[in-house]
Design a protein around this motif. Structure first.
Motif, PDB file in Angstrom:
ATOM      1  N   MET A   1      20.906  18.652  41.850  1.00 46.61           N
ATOM      2  CA  MET A   1      22.212  19.254  42.121  1.00 46.61           C
ATOM      3  C   MET A   1      23.182  19.008  40.965  1.00 46.61           C
ATOM      4  N   LEU A   2      23.180  17.782  40.429  1.00 45.08           N
ATOM      5  CA  LEU A   2      24.060  17.450  39.311  1.00 45.08           C
ATOM      6  C   LEU A   2      23.704  18.283  38.082  1.00 45.08           C
ATOM      7  N   ARG A   3      22.404  18.471  37.854  1.00 48.18           N
ATOM      8  CA  ARG A   3      21.972  19.268  36.709  1.00 48.18           C
ATOM      9  C   ARG A   3      22.437  20.718  36.855  1.00 48.18           C
ATOM     10  N   LEU A   4      22.373  21.257  38.056  1.00 51.96           N
ATOM     11  CA  LEU A   4      22.841  22.617  38.307  1.00 51.96           C
ATOM     12  C   LEU A   4      24.342  22.740  38.028  1.00 51.96           C
ATOM     13  N   LEU A   5      25.106  21.751  38.460  1.00 51.37           N
ATOM     14  CA  LEU A   5      26.544  21.747  38.183  1.00 51.37           C
ATOM     15  C   LEU A   5      26.820  21.673  36.684  1.00 51.37           C
ATOM     16  N   LEU A   6      26.038  20.868  35.974  1.00 52.44           N
ATOM     17  CA  LEU A   6      26.213  20.770  34.529  1.00 52.44           C
ATOM     18  C   LEU A   6      25.873  22.092  33.850  1.00 52.44           C
ATOM     19  N   HIS A   7      24.833  22.780  34.329  1.00 51.34           N
ATOM     20  CA  HIS A   7      24.514  24.106  33.780  1.00 51.34           C
ATOM     21  C   HIS A   7      25.685  25.065  33.986  1.00 51.34           C
ATOM     22  N   PHE A   8      26.254  25.048  35.187  1.00 48.88           N
ATOM     23  CA  PHE A   8      27.369  25.948  35.469  1.00 48.88           C
ATOM     24  C   PHE A   8      28.608  25.586  34.655  1.00 48.88           C
ATOM     25  N   PHE A   9      28.881  24.300  34.512  1.00 47.23           N
ATOM     26  CA  PHE A   9      30.039  23.882  33.724  1.00 47.23           C
ATOM     27  C   PHE A   9      29.844  24.251  32.263  1.00 47.23           C
ATOM     28  N   PHE A  10      28.707  23.855  31.702  1.00 51.42           N
ATOM     29  CA  PHE A  10      28.447  24.093  30.284  1.00 51.42           C
ATOM     30  C   PHE A  10      28.453  25.591  29.971  1.00 51.42           C
ATOM     31  N   GLY A  11      27.692  26.365  30.724  1.00 54.14           N
ATOM     32  CA  GLY A  11      27.661  27.809  30.497  1.00 54.14           C
ATOM     33  C   GLY A  11      29.006  28.460  30.776  1.00 54.14           C
ATOM     34  N   GLY A  12      29.674  27.985  31.822  1.00 52.56           N
ATOM     35  CA  GLY A  12      30.966  28.548  32.201  1.00 52.56           C
ATOM     36  C   GLY A  12      32.039  28.360  31.150  1.00 52.56           C
ATOM     37  N   VAL A  13      32.005  27.230  30.453  1.00 46.40           N
ATOM     38  CA  VAL A  13      32.968  26.997  29.373  1.00 46.40           C
ATOM     39  C   VAL A  13      32.849  28.103  28.334  1.00 46.40           C
ATOM     40  N   PHE A  14      31.628  28.451  27.993  1.00 47.01           N
ATOM     41  CA  PHE A  14      31.421  29.470  26.959  1.00 47.01           C
ATOM     42  C   PHE A  14      31.677  30.880  27.463  1.00 47.01           C
ATOM     43  N   VAL A  15      31.359  31.148  28.716  1.00 49.61           N
ATOM     44  CA  VAL A  15      31.687  32.459  29.285  1.00 49.61           C
ATOM     45  C   VAL A  15      33.201  32.641  29.277  1.00 49.61           C
ATOM     46  N   TYR A  16      33.918  31.627  29.732  1.00 46.25           N
ATOM     47  CA  TYR A  16      35.386  31.682  29.767  1.00 46.25           C
ATOM     48  C   TYR A  16      35.965  31.863  28.362  1.00 46.25           C
ATOM     49  N   ALA A  17      35.495  31.046  27.419  1.00 43.81           N
ATOM     50  CA  ALA A  17      35.997  31.140  26.044  1.00 43.81           C
ATOM     51  C   ALA A  17      35.681  32.508  25.452  1.00 43.81           C
ATOM     52  N   GLY A  18      34.483  33.015  25.701  1.00 45.66           N
ATOM     53  CA  GLY A  18      34.097  34.317  25.168  1.00 45.66           C
ATOM     54  C   GLY A  18      34.934  35.450  25.730  1.00 45.66           C
ATOM     55  N   ILE A  19      35.234  35.388  27.017  1.00 47.36           N
ATOM     56  CA  ILE A  19      36.062  36.430  27.637  1.00 47.36           C
ATOM     57  C   ILE A  19      37.461  36.436  27.029  1.00 47.36           C
ATOM     58  N   LEU A  20      38.033  35.257  26.829  1.00 42.53           N
ATOM     59  CA  LEU A  20      39.373  35.186  26.232  1.00 42.53           C
ATOM     60  C   LEU A  20      39.380  35.751  24.815  1.00 42.53           C
ATOM     61  N   LYS A  21      38.345  35.483  24.042  1.00 43.91           N
ATOM     62  CA  LYS A  21      38.261  35.996  22.671  1.00 43.91           C
ATOM     63  C   LYS A  21      38.014  37.502  22.665  1.00 43.91           C
ATOM     64  N   ALA A  22      37.128  37.967  23.548  1.00 41.10           N
ATOM     65  CA  ALA A  22      36.804  39.392  23.592  1.00 41.10           C
ATOM     66  C   ALA A  22      38.000  40.227  24.030  1.00 41.10           C
ATOM     67  N   ALA A  23      38.889  39.635  24.809  1.00 39.55           N
ATOM     68  CA  ALA A  23      40.063  40.364  25.295  1.00 39.55           C
ATOM     69  C   ALA A  23      41.061  40.652  24.173  1.00 39.55           C
ATOM     70  N   ASP A  24      41.043  39.858  23.116  1.00 37.41           N
ATOM     71  CA  ASP A  24      41.992  40.047  22.016  1.00 37.41           C
ATOM     72  C   ASP A  24      41.305  39.754  20.686  1.00 37.41           C
ATOM     73  N   PRO A  25      40.395  40.639  20.249  1.00 41.62           N
ATOM     74  CA  PRO A  25      39.622  40.358  19.036  1.00 41.62           C
ATOM     75  C   PRO A  25      40.465  40.273  17.759  1.00 41.62           C
ATOM     76  N   MET A  26      41.592  40.971  17.709  1.00 37.97           N
ATOM     77  CA  MET A  26      42.422  40.908  16.500  1.00 37.97           C
ATOM     78  C   MET A  26      43.057  39.521  16.340  1.00 37.97           C
TER      79      MET A  26
END
Length: 136
Positions: A1-26
């Motif tokens: 269960m802890l490993r699953l949470l770490l996968h979601f946290f780790f991957g989620g950080v990058f999904v979130y960061a990527g969405i913010l960057k993609a929203a304003d590429p300039m």
């Protein structure tokens, strides 16, 4: 269960960061240029491609589909980010990281390096614990 949470946290950080960057590429392009490491058109290509790479690799880590490839991409990216931050710090350049969308203030090198090292440790833990155990 802890490993699953770490996968979601780790991957989620990058999904979130990527969405913010993609929203304003300039704005992200301006942040990339603040490092003074890449000229155009390379900086522009990075500004357009990196957010989507982060989103797709983060989703791979979260979903389990191509997880090892997603971990490889994200851990490799963290090493490149650490190198870019360290080089800019050594050159005395005031950067705007752009890691989580555009910021007007310059970034704190120690905070960026610490954050990326902690993320890299988390990513390496996921790689280590994702390997099949031998049945000796």
């Amino acid at each position: 269960m802890l490993r699953l949470l770490l996968h979601f946290f780790f991957g989620g950080v990058f999904v979130y960061a990527g969405i913010l960057k993609a929203a304003d590429p300039m704005s992200f392009l301006d942040d990339i240029r603040s490092f003074d490491l890449l000229g155009d058109p390379w900086a522009a290509w990075l500004a357009m491609g990196l957010p989507w790479l982060e989103i797709l690799a983060g989703l791979a880590v979260m979903s389990g589909v191509l997880r090892s490839g997603g971990l490889l991409v994200l851990n490799g990216s963290l090493l490149v980010f650490l190198a870019a931050i360290s080089i800019s710090w050594g050159r005395g350049i005031d950067i705007r990281c752009g890691c989580f969308g555009h910021a007007d203030a310059t970034s704190n090198y120690r905070d960026l390096i610490l954050r990326d090292i902690l993320l890299l440790i988390g990513g390496l833990v996921l790689v280590w614990h994702g390997k099949p155990r031998s049945k000796a």
